[in-house]
Design a protein around this motif. Structure first.
Motif, short mmCIF file in Angstrom:
data_model
loop_
_atom_site.label_atom_id
_atom_site.label_comp_id
_atom_site.label_asym_id
_atom_site.label_seq_id
_atom_site.Cartn_x
_atom_site.Cartn_y
_atom_site.Cartn_z
N GLU A 7 0.82 -1.23 0.03
CA GLU A 7 -0.06 -0.01 -0.03
C GLU A 7 0.69 1.30 -0.24
O GLU A 7 0.67 2.28 -0.56
N LEU A 8 1.93 1.20 0.97
CA LEU A 8 2.59 2.35 0.96
C LEU A 8 3.54 2.69 -0.37
O LEU A 8 4.16 3.81 -0.78
N GLU A 10 2.15 2.95 -3.24
CA GLU A 10 1.45 3.69 -4.40
C GLU A 10 0.80 4.81 -3.48
O GLU A 10 -0.54 4.98 -3.22
N PRO A 11 1.47 5.88 -3.37
CA PRO A 11 0.84 7.07 -2.89
C PRO A 11 -0.07 7.86 -3.52
O PRO A 11 -0.78 8.49 -2.89
N LEU A 14 -1.45 11.73 -3.08
CA LEU A 14 -0.92 12.12 -1.79
C LEU A 14 0.58 12.09 -1.59
O LEU A 14 1.20 12.28 -0.83
N ALA A 15 1.00 11.75 -2.81
CA ALA A 15 2.77 11.50 -2.78
C ALA A 15 3.33 12.85 -2.45
O ALA A 15 4.34 12.75 -1.77
N SER A 123 -8.44 9.67 -2.31
CA SER A 123 -7.57 9.17 -3.46
C SER A 123 -7.76 10.05 -4.71
O SER A 123 -6.70 10.13 -5.66
N TYR A 155 -1.12 6.34 3.34
CA TYR A 155 -0.22 7.17 2.52
C TYR A 155 0.64 7.68 3.27
O TYR A 155 1.77 8.22 2.97
N ARG A 156 0.48 8.03 4.56
CA ARG A 156 1.37 8.85 5.49
C ARG A 156 1.20 8.61 6.90
O ARG A 156 -0.01 8.56 7.15
#
Length: 275
Positions: A7-8, A10-11, A14-15, A123, A155-156
């Motif tokens: 999962e991490l 593919e940010p 929110l990259a 997303s 994402y974070r």
């Protein structure tokens, strides 16, 4: 609760977001949207590029607070383009309020449809590069609450800013919010006590209408930082009602130095790459 490594990887949209701050409370009516808006403005004037994600589905009030109601949301190849609320395009906003045909329309949806919209908001908004994304969440610890946390988790690493008012009933509800944060693995950035006394515009005296110190006591008992007490201030209320910028138009407001101090404390608590 750790996100899977896949999962991490593919940010997505929110990259470019360096830090996400969720504004939470165990109840409605404590001023989460007020704190979210003023925190974003204060971070902006600290030189940061800020986004606001307004997913309080039942009360999307931030577009009005930033004089952005009625603005159109456009599509690009990466999804929705947020609305920029300043000329420099350093404050961007996405709100469910932009998707309602009538601003007085209620979002009368069952849980699965609300959760799907929350996931889409996370997303499908093309934020670009941001120092901070401030997320105004629904009240309580409902399904929508869980949907926000779970949608953002991959994402974070998240930080939670918890808002209360001084009286014991509010503090009791917000105590459960802190339990929610612990159970879901959310780091608590700090507690803010909102509506902490009435600041008289004539004599500058602050009168404790509700009570005083509940937020500070809660933070101490929970072992989390207490970030400040924001008074009930007619100038702050006016700025929000009319879509003005408190930091620019009401610099003598008693709420102004408190909100600035809260933003600086949050920045001080973030990694040195941002501050």
């Amino acid at each position: 609760m750790e996100a899977a490594a896949g999962e991490l990887a593919e940010p997505g949209n929110l990259a470019g977001v360096r830090h996400i701050i969720l504004v939470l409370s165990g109840k409605g009516g404590v001023g989460k949207s007020t704190i979210s808006t003023e925190l974003a403005l204060a971070l902006h004037y600290e030189g940061k590029k800020v986004g606001i994600l307004d997913i309080d589905l039942c009360g999307p009030s931030i577009p009005r607070m930033l004089r952005a109601q009625g603005r159109a949301v456009h599509q690009c190849d990466r999804g929705w383009v947020p609305v920029f609320v300043d000329r420099e395009q350093s404050i961007s906003l996405m709100s469910v309020g932009f998707l309602l045909e009538n601003p007085d329309e209620a979002v009368v949806w069952r849980g699965p449809k609300k959760n799907a919209l929350i996931k889409q908001f996370v997303s499908d908004v093309a934020w670009g590069e941001l120092d901070c994304l401030v997320v105004d969440t629904p009240p309580g610890t409902s399904d929508e609450h869980m949907a926000v946390v779970e949608a953002l988790r991959p994402y974070r690493p998240l930080g939670a800013l918890v808002v209360t008012t001084p009286q014991a009933v509010s503090v009791g509800d917000v105590r459960r919010e802190l339990t929610f944060c612990k159970k879901t693995g959310l780091q608590v950035v700090g507690v803010v006590e909102n509506m902490s006394g009435f600041a008289c515009p004539h004599c500058a005296e602050c009168t404790s209408i509700f009570s005083k110190g509940g937020g500070e006591d809660l933070a101490r008992l929970a072992g989390v930082p207490f970030l400040g007490s924001v008074p009930l201030d007619p100038e702050l209320t006016r700025s929000l009602e009319e879509g003005h910028d408190l930091t620019q138009e009401f610099p003598k407001s008693p709420a102004f130095p408190v909100l600035t101090s809260i933003a600086r404390k949050i920045l001080d608590g973030l990694p040195a790459t941002l501050s």
